[in-house]
Design an enzyme around this catalytic site. Structure first.
Site, PDB file in Angstrom:
ATOM      1  N   GLY A  29       0.866  -1.179   0.000  1.00 52.34           N
ATOM      2  CA  GLY A  29       0.000   0.000   0.000  1.00 52.34           C
ATOM      3  C   GLY A  29       0.896   1.220   0.000  1.00 52.34           C
ATOM      4  O   GLY A  29       2.085   1.136  -0.314  1.00 52.34           O
ATOM      5  N   GLU A  58      -9.743   9.066  -0.665  1.00 54.45           N
ATOM      6  CA  GLU A  58     -10.353  10.002  -1.598  1.00 54.45           C
ATOM      7  C   GLU A  58      -9.928  11.445  -1.351  1.00 54.45           C
ATOM      8  O   GLU A  58      -9.361  12.111  -2.206  1.00 54.45           O
ATOM      9  CB  GLU A  58     -11.892   9.894  -1.481  1.00 54.45           C
ATOM     10  N   GLY A 109      -7.807  13.500   0.601  1.00 53.20           N
ATOM     11  CA  GLY A 109      -6.560  14.230   0.515  1.00 53.20           C
ATOM     12  C   GLY A 109      -5.548  13.849   1.569  1.00 53.20           C
ATOM     13  O   GLY A 109      -5.745  12.912   2.338  1.00 53.20           O
ATOM     14  N   PHE A 120     -10.504  20.404   5.704  1.00 52.22           N
ATOM     15  CA  PHE A 120     -10.933  19.091   6.181  1.00 52.22           C
ATOM     16  C   PHE A 120     -11.308  19.216   7.648  1.00 52.22           C
ATOM     17  O   PHE A 120     -10.935  20.190   8.305  1.00 52.22           O
ATOM     18  CB  PHE A 120      -9.789  18.073   6.012  1.00 52.22           C
ATOM     19  N   GLN A 142     -12.238   4.379  14.210  1.00 51.36           N
ATOM     20  CA  GLN A 142     -12.917   5.584  13.727  1.00 51.36           C
ATOM     21  C   GLN A 142     -14.177   5.267  12.929  1.00 51.36           C
ATOM     22  O   GLN A 142     -14.184   4.369  12.099  1.00 51.36           O
ATOM     23  CB  GLN A 142     -11.971   6.389  12.832  1.00 51.36           C
ATOM     24  N   HIS A 186     -16.595   7.027  10.300  1.00 51.96           N
ATOM     25  CA  HIS A 186     -16.664   8.174   9.401  1.00 51.96           C
ATOM     26  C   HIS A 186     -18.125   8.574   9.265  1.00 51.96           C
ATOM     27  O   HIS A 186     -18.989   7.718   9.147  1.00 51.96           O
ATOM     28  CB  HIS A 186     -16.091   7.774   8.032  1.00 51.96           C
ATOM     29  N   LEU A 192     -17.444   5.043   0.780  1.00 47.64           N
ATOM     30  CA  LEU A 192     -17.190   6.340   1.409  1.00 47.64           C
ATOM     31  C   LEU A 192     -17.591   7.512   0.524  1.00 47.64           C
ATOM     32  O   LEU A 192     -17.264   7.561  -0.652  1.00 47.64           O
ATOM     33  CB  LEU A 192     -15.698   6.459   1.738  1.00 47.64           C
ATOM     34  N   GLU A 210     -14.886  13.140   3.173  1.00 47.86           N
ATOM     35  CA  GLU A 210     -15.069  14.321   4.005  1.00 47.86           C
ATOM     36  C   GLU A 210     -14.967  15.594   3.160  1.00 47.86           C
ATOM     37  O   GLU A 210     -15.498  16.644   3.518  1.00 47.86           O
ATOM     38  CB  GLU A 210     -13.970  14.323   5.074  1.00 47.86           C
ATOM     39  N   ARG A 251     -14.238  13.816  13.075  1.00 41.40           N
ATOM     40  CA  ARG A 251     -15.168  12.755  12.699  1.00 41.40           C
ATOM     41  C   ARG A 251     -15.903  12.154  13.881  1.00 41.40           C
ATOM     42  O   ARG A 251     -17.079  11.803  13.772  1.00 41.40           O
ATOM     43  CB  ARG A 251     -14.400  11.663  11.970  1.00 41.40           C
ATOM     44  N   HIS A 272     -14.336   3.060   9.646  1.00 36.36           N
ATOM     45  CA  HIS A 272     -13.486   3.659   8.627  1.00 36.36           C
ATOM     46  C   HIS A 272     -11.993   3.598   8.884  1.00 36.36           C
ATOM     47  O   HIS A 272     -11.197   3.594   7.956  1.00 36.36           O
ATOM     48  CB  HIS A 272     -13.908   5.115   8.457  1.00 36.36           C
ATOM     49  N   GLU A 275      -1.159   2.002   8.401  1.00 33.18           N
ATOM     50  CA  GLU A 275      -2.316   1.812   9.277  1.00 33.18           C
ATOM     51  C   GLU A 275      -2.148   0.611  10.216  1.00 33.18           C
ATOM     52  O   GLU A 275      -2.761   0.556  11.287  1.00 33.18           O
ATOM     53  CB  GLU A 275      -3.582   1.652   8.427  1.00 33.18           C
ATOM     54  N   ARG A 306      -8.417   9.961  14.651  1.00 31.61           N
ATOM     55  CA  ARG A 306      -7.575  10.489  13.575  1.00 31.61           C
ATOM     56  C   ARG A 306      -8.273  11.650  12.882  1.00 31.61           C
ATOM     57  O   ARG A 306      -9.475  11.614  12.658  1.00 31.61           O
ATOM     58  CB  ARG A 306      -7.318   9.392  12.549  1.00 31.61           C
ATOM     59  N   LEU A 307      -7.513  12.656  12.529  1.00 32.29           N
ATOM     60  CA  LEU A 307      -8.068  13.704  11.684  1.00 32.29           C
ATOM     61  C   LEU A 307      -8.011  13.249  10.231  1.00 32.29           C
ATOM     62  O   LEU A 307      -7.044  12.623   9.807  1.00 32.29           O
ATOM     63  CB  LEU A 307      -7.267  15.002  11.817  1.00 32.29           C
ATOM     64  N   GLY A 308      -9.053  13.594   9.495  1.00 30.52           N
ATOM     65  CA  GLY A 308      -9.101  13.233   8.082  1.00 30.52           C
ATOM     66  C   GLY A 308      -7.864  13.745   7.370  1.00 30.52           C
ATOM     67  O   GLY A 308      -7.375  14.833   7.679  1.00 30.52           O
TER      68      GLY A 308
HETATM   69  C1  LIG Z   1     -12.594   4.673   1.719  1.00 35.68           C
HETATM   70  C2  LIG Z   1     -11.434   5.252   2.436  1.00 35.68           C
HETATM   71  C3  LIG Z   1     -11.022   6.550   2.156  1.00 35.68           C
HETATM   72  C4  LIG Z   1      -9.937   7.105   2.795  1.00 35.68           C
HETATM   73  N1  LIG Z   1      -9.598   8.393   2.516  1.00 35.68           N
HETATM   74  C5  LIG Z   1      -8.519   8.936   3.125  1.00 35.68           C
HETATM   75  C6  LIG Z   1      -8.132  10.261   2.850  1.00 35.68           C
HETATM   76  O1  LIG Z   1      -8.758  10.966   2.078  1.00 35.68           O
HETATM   77  N2  LIG Z   1      -7.047  10.771   3.469  1.00 35.68           N
HETATM   78  C7  LIG Z   1      -6.322  10.013   4.333  1.00 35.68           C
HETATM   79  O2  LIG Z   1      -5.344  10.505   4.839  1.00 35.68           O
HETATM   80  N3  LIG Z   1      -6.670   8.743   4.610  1.00 35.68           N
HETATM   81  C8  LIG Z   1      -7.749   8.186   4.039  1.00 35.68           C
HETATM   82  N4  LIG Z   1      -8.109   6.899   4.335  1.00 35.68           N
HETATM   83  C9  LIG Z   1      -7.256   6.072   5.155  1.00 35.68           C
HETATM   84  C10 LIG Z   1      -6.076   5.576   4.336  1.00 35.68           C
HETATM   85  O3  LIG Z   1      -6.518   5.273   3.053  1.00 35.68           O
HETATM   86  C11 LIG Z   1      -5.465   4.319   4.899  1.00 35.68           C
HETATM   87  O4  LIG Z   1      -5.235   4.467   6.234  1.00 35.68           O
HETATM   88  C12 LIG Z   1      -4.146   4.050   4.208  1.00 35.68           C
HETATM   89  O5  LIG Z   1      -4.336   3.996   2.833  1.00 35.68           O
HETATM   90  C13 LIG Z   1      -3.537   2.778   4.678  1.00 35.68           C
HETATM   91  O6  LIG Z   1      -2.415   2.486   3.876  1.00 35.68           O
HETATM   92  P1  LIG Z   1      -1.443   1.285   4.195  1.00 35.68           P
HETATM   93  O7  LIG Z   1      -0.322   1.403   3.257  1.00 35.68           O
HETATM   94  O8  LIG Z   1      -1.136   1.266   5.635  1.00 35.68           O
HETATM   95  O9  LIG Z   1      -2.298  -0.015   3.920  1.00 35.68           O
HETATM   96  P2  LIG Z   1      -3.102  -0.558   2.656  1.00 35.68           P
HETATM   97  O10 LIG Z   1      -3.188   0.403   1.565  1.00 35.68           O
HETATM   98  O11 LIG Z   1      -4.343  -1.148   3.204  1.00 35.68           O
HETATM   99  O12 LIG Z   1      -2.180  -1.692   2.109  1.00 35.68           O
HETATM  100  C14 LIG Z   1      -2.042  -2.902   2.743  1.00 35.68           C
HETATM  101  C15 LIG Z   1      -1.185  -3.788   1.912  1.00 35.68           C
HETATM  102  O13 LIG Z   1      -0.902  -4.954   2.654  1.00 35.68           O
HETATM  103  C16 LIG Z   1      -1.190  -6.088   1.907  1.00 35.68           C
HETATM  104  N5  LIG Z   1      -1.573  -7.157   2.809  1.00 35.68           N
HETATM  105  C17 LIG Z   1      -2.545  -7.159   3.740  1.00 35.68           C
HETATM  106  N6  LIG Z   1      -2.592  -8.341   4.356  1.00 35.68           N
HETATM  107  C18 LIG Z   1      -1.626  -9.104   3.811  1.00 35.68           C
HETATM  108  C19 LIG Z   1      -1.191 -10.436   4.001  1.00 35.68           C
HETATM  109  N7  LIG Z   1      -1.748 -11.258   4.893  1.00 35.68           N
HETATM  110  N8  LIG Z   1      -0.178 -10.905   3.249  1.00 35.68           N
HETATM  111  C20 LIG Z   1       0.403 -10.102   2.325  1.00 35.68           C
HETATM  112  N9  LIG Z   1       0.034  -8.853   2.106  1.00 35.68           N
HETATM  113  C21 LIG Z   1      -0.972  -8.356   2.832  1.00 35.68           C
HETATM  114  C22 LIG Z   1      -2.273  -5.672   0.965  1.00 35.68           C
HETATM  115  O14 LIG Z   1      -2.274  -6.480  -0.170  1.00 35.68           O
HETATM  116  C23 LIG Z   1      -1.861  -4.248   0.640  1.00 35.68           C
HETATM  117  O15 LIG Z   1      -0.922  -4.256  -0.391  1.00 35.68           O
HETATM  118  C24 LIG Z   1      -9.224   6.343   3.731  1.00 35.68           C
HETATM  119  C25 LIG Z   1      -9.634   5.059   4.018  1.00 35.68           C
HETATM  120  C26 LIG Z   1     -10.753   4.527   3.422  1.00 35.68           C
HETATM  121  C27 LIG Z   1     -11.255   3.207   3.870  1.00 35.68           C
END
Ligand SMILES: Cc1cc2nc3c(=O)[nH]c(=O)nc-3n(C[C@H](O)[C@H](O)[C@H](O)COP(=O)(O)OP(=O)(O)OC[C@H]3O[C@@H](n4cnc5c(N)ncnc54)[C@H](O)[C@@H]3O)c2cc1C
Lengths: 222, 564, 104
Positions: free
Chosen positions: B13, B49, B51, B116, B230, B232, B242, B245, B276, B344, B368, B379-381
């Site tokens: 991610g 979505e 920002g 936001f 959280q 949302h 979603l 925000e 939120r 969320h 995350e 968390r703040l958006g």
């Molecule tokens: C709908 C939505 C909208 C959002 N909008 C915003 C926003 O506007 N602004 C903001 O700041 N935040 C926002 N967030 C929060 C933010 O998107 C997430 O907190 C953030 O993207 C998390 O990123 P990450 O890299 O930690 O994990 P993720 O992007 O969830 O990536 C996890 C990775 O781990 C891998 N993985 C998981 N389990 C395993 C496993 N067992 N084995 C191997 N690989 C695994 C997955 O394949 C993936 O590649 C939003 C969240 C949601 C749900």
């Protein structure tokens, strides 16, 4: 109300058709989960975001490549719905196809910003709109599935990716990219079905023609 | 199969990819494997979505960003980490700009900002309403340019191999072939995202099941602040998709059935743009007290964007419009959208310090999946994608420093066989319980008892019910006995992970006898700084969850009453 | 199969047929000797229907080729569907005119 899903299954050895009854008031993807959780948990398909942005769930629905998550069953207006894996990809199991090759091909088109200059970057909204549309490719493979020649060549998606960077005012690598595409861009026959199926309406067929002309001019030194 | 890489990153991610790039940028010789259960461009981060927060406004300051974050967090954030965080955010935005992220712009070509929730000034950098999507693609494109990053897509993490509190590697199922694969590594970075699918009504992708948290937790690494989840305010009814925000940031209203902007009664100053937790509680109260609208899918609140006009909606919120039309059959240009609060974000996660280090040497967590903690109780958006970028880089750099001049620790055959045996055991399960039924019941428990308003009796029931589900899980049946792409097996393992995490959430929530941020108890409605200004740490033991506590780091800002 | 794909396959097939025919045709032509007028007339009578069909293939291949060239040079992308239908219509019209002409 229910409809029948005819699903083309593949278990690694043989392929066969399977039928399931599913409720009509949901998306195709929700119905696949309905089958997996309630009727046959051996069914395999890919699904992640369920909001049309991750590009995982493209399959052929009544022969047309579409995103399962965005497709409401009721909108299909059919009592029997056929689901098949994407064409031009090797099937791994049921509706799951192998995308390794797809992502490898993507790389050939150098789909990344090439920029040597340092310092603050400016880009006006107008410059942004020049390429923004082409950033929206979700790499779902629908265009490749629709293309009769994609299996043996680059396919539409990587060309769209290259085009996106070629038009970006921050980019300095257009020539490099056109050079890289020189060997790969001539197979298109403008069937243009890729444009009809692209879930993000990026008109790959048009883009391929444009890029091809650019490559041509570049190679001729015009 | 066996692979060997200096650093193995689990999760592709935002956080995982940023970490990989950080390593490759600094060192071309260190080998990096990025292992994930989805292809990188399919990770959950693409859903973000609205920002990404960073200080750019001339009137704004790092201190103000930090203060907003700490106050938003209801003072449970570690302030040293927050200060580090805010100071690094702007750099990350500019870096992404140079890598090709299509940030939205002002007329003079500068990066644009939008308001936001909980922000004193406009501080959210964005790329229309597809910020996460563009960030993910930008990082992915960048990664293609580094030869020392190897991508392993569709590998599913099943276990970490730890000896004497030091990491040696991990095991993952190659989903395509079904083979258990060993990755030997000098350092491992977990970046597997949140645990949102614990809840039924949620904005999360199907695969966000908290795997990394659960795997670390099973290895004895504590989980921090799991009770803080959280909600949302604006999840589209009925799918939970979603509605960012930014809808309110751009000027949208929340209306009850009397067409009243009810937020004026709850947060007179910030109105719809309060944090939120505040907005979600207000909405839930409206719903409970009979002022919500009612449709075929039950109660809802209206999110009204109609007054923004078609032009603005098309320019600033195109994805929202597309999603609303596709999934609710409503065009926000014409009619208000039916929404209600939705699960969320997982504020809690693997306990790490501000260097992203766990107590296990060589094991890092970021994004995350980790709890650093900068989000505290709420968390703040737009702070989360920033967190993924900033702490993704920090985790990568620290892991790099750690592996230089270090040798591999051999994984013994027995250790691998032990992991293999565990997977075999699940694979061969032939009991009478459907894993999907268990998951459904788990979702119901979470949605009913660990939702926005919580109380003792409900949470006790939840703990009890989760224990029962864990018992039933032992008798689960895996129908699919094939090797290749066996999602029946994968989902079942995920459900096992979720049960462990749910238990930690429920127990920590039950123990915390106060209301703070997203954890709101009807039986203890006040924040209690005397007894509860501390982080919960959940440990997995043979007889269930053991909860310990750790102090909160306070540098500049003493807790005060939180008003908006 | 979509009309786009049908057009694509038809283009390939007519292309192959035409090149095969041309080969045969040239072989035949070069084998002609002075005074072979009879043979020539006979052949053209014998293969009359086939020739009509061949001409259909020829027109289609030509008209469709022009359509493709137009698109390849980046023109009229928006009108691609209309152009596709037009290709079939024009082909058919020219062919009917031709048939009418030779049969008359
Ligand atoms: C709908 C939505 C909208 C959002 N909008 C915003 C926003 O506007 N602004 C903001 O700041 N935040 C926002 N967030 C929060 C933010 O998107 C997430 O907190 C953030 O993207 C998390 O990123 P990450 O890299 O930690 O994990 P993720 O992007 O969830 O990536 C996890 C990775 O781990 C891998 N993985 C998981 N389990 C395993 C496993 N067992 N084995 C191997 N690989 C695994 C997955 O394949 C993936 O590649 C939003 C969240 C949601 C749900």
């Amino acid at each position: 109300m229910e409809v029948i899903f005819r699903i083309k299954r593949f278990d690694g050895g043989s392929s066969y058709w399977d039928e399931f009854k599913v409720p009509i008031n949901m998306t195709v993807l929700e119905a696949l989960f309905y089958i997996k959780e309630n009727i046959d948990s051996t069914l395999a398909f890919r699904a992640f975001c369920r909001m049309g942005i991750c590009g995982s769930c493209a399959i052929r629905i009544n022969k047309k490549p579409m995103l399962a998550c965005e497709t409401q069953i009721s909108k299909l207006e059919k009592e029997t719905i056929e689901l098949e894996p994407l064409k031009n990809f090797n099937v791994i199991k049921d509706l799951v196809t192998d995308f390794e090759g797809f992502f490898k091909k993507q790389k050939l088109a150098k789909p990344y910003l090439i920029r040597k200059s340092k310092g603050e970057i400016q880009q006006t909204p107008k410059q942004l709109e020049e390429y923004y549309k082409y950033t929206l490719c979700i790499k779902c493979g629908a265009c490749v599935s629709a293309c009769p020649v994609a299996k043996r060549c680059l396919g539409p998606a990587p060309v769209v990716a290259a085009h996106r960077f070629n038009r970006d005012s921050r980019d300095e690598g257009k020539e490099e990219r056109l050079k890289a595409l020189s060997d790969h861009i001539w197979h298109c026959h403008f069937v243009s079905d890729c444009s009809e199926v692209c879930p993000k309406n990026l008109h790959p067929a048009e883009v391929v023609q444009k890029v091809r002309l650019e490559v041509l001019k570049f190679n001729l030194g015009w | 199969m066996k692979f060997r890489y200096d650093v193995v990153i689990v999760g592709a991610g935002l956080a995982g990819m940023r970490a990989a790039i950080a390593i490759a940028e600094k060192n071309e010789d260190v080998s990096v494997a990025m292992v994930s259960k989805t292809y990188p461009t399919r990770c959950h981060s693409v859903c973000a979505e609205g920002g990404t927060a960073a200080v750019f406004d001339k009137e704004d300051s790092l201190d103000l960003h930090a203060w907003d974050t700490v106050k938003g967090a209801d003072f449970l954030a570690d302030q040293d980490a927050v200060e580090l965080f805010v100071s690094e955010c702007p750099k990350e935005i500019l870096t992404l700009d140079a890598w090709g992220c299509p940030w939205s712009r002002t007329e003079d070509g500068k990066i644009a900002l939008r308001p936001f929730g909980g922000q004193s000034l406009n501080r959210t950098v964005f790329a229309k309403d597809r910020t996460g999507f563009h960030e993910v693609h930008t990082l992915y494109e960048r990664i293609l340019q580094y030869p020392n990053i190897e991508i392993f897509s569709e590998y599913f993490l099943t276990g970490l191999i730890v000896e004497n509190d030091e990491i040696k590697g991990l095991t993952a199922i190659d989903i395509k072939t079904g083979e258990l694969t060993l990755f030997e590594a000098k350092a491992v970075i977990l970046a597997t995202g949140g645990a949102g699918r614990l809840y039924g009504f949620t904005t999360y992708s199907h695969n966000v099941t908290g795997d990394g948290m659960a795997v670390a937790y099973r290895c004895g690494v504590p989980l921090k602040d799991m009770e803080f989840f959280q909600f949302h305010p604006t999840g589209l009814v009925p799918s939970g998709i979603l509605m960012t925000e930014a809808c309110r940031g751009e000027g949208g209203y929340l209306l009850n059935k009397d067409k009243e902007r009810f937020m004026k009664r709850y947060a007179p100053e910030k109105m719809e743009l309060a944090p939120r937790d505040v907005v979600a509680r207000a909405m839930w109260k409206e719903m409970i007290e009979g002022r919500a609208l009612e449709g075929e899918h039950g109660l809802y609140i209206a999110l009204d964007l109609t007054h923004l006009g078609e032009k603005k909606i098309k320019a600033r919120l195109p994805l929202i419009r597309e999603a609303a039309i596709n999934f609710a059959g409503i065009d926000p240009v014409e009619k208000p959208l039916p929404i209600k609060p939705v699960a969320h974000y997982t504020m809690g996660g693997i306990h790490v310090n501000k260097n992203c280090e766990t107590d296990v040497k060589g094991l890092y967590a970021t994004g995350e999946v980790a709890c650093i903690s900068i989000h505290g109780a709420n968390r703040l958006g737009s702070n989360s994608t920033s967190e993924c970028l900033v702490f993704g880089r920090i985790a990568g750099e620290n892991a790099l420093d750690f592996v230089l001049n270090k040798d591999f620790k051999l994984v013994k055959e027995d250790e691998f066989f032990e992991e293999e045996r565990k997977i075999e055991e699940i694979f061969n399960k032939n009991g009478s319980e459907s894993p999907y039924a268990i998951k459904k019941e788990l979702n119901e428990v979470m949605d009913n008892y660990l939702w926005i308003f919580r109380e003792e009796s409900g949470m006790k029931k939840a703990v009890q019910k989760i224990k029962e589900l864990k018992e039933r899980y032992k008798d689960v049946k895996i129908t699919d006995k094939s090797k290749s792409f066996n999602t029946d097996l994968i989902y079942t393992i995920e459900i096992g992970y979720m049960l462990d995490l749910a238990e930690a959430v429920a127990v920590c929530a039950l123990f915390r006898k106060e209301s703070r941020g997203a954890h709101y108890r009807l039986d203890y409605q006040k924040r209690d700084d005397v007894n509860w200004l501390k982080h919960s740490l959940a440990y997995k033991t043979a007889d269930g969850v053991k909860v310990d506590y750790a102090p909160v780091t306070i540098t500049k800002w003493e807790p005060v009453e939180r008003k908006y | 199969m979509s009309l786009n794909t049908i057009a694509f396959y038809l283009h390939r097939i007519t292309g192959v047929v035409l090149s095969l025919y041309l080969c045969m045709h040239f072989t035949f032509l070069t084998s002609l000797k002075t005074g072979d007028y009879e043979r020539l007339v006979k052949a053209s009578k014998e293969f009359f229907v086939l020739h009509l069909l061949l001409f259909l293939a020829c027109i289609y291949h030509g008209v469709n080729g022009i359509r493709l060239v137009i698109h390849e040079f980046g023109y009229m992308y928006k009108y691609r569907k209309i152009l596709l239908y037009l290709t079939f219509v024009i082909t058919f019209v020219i062919w009917v005119l031709f048939c009418w002409k030779v049969i008359k």
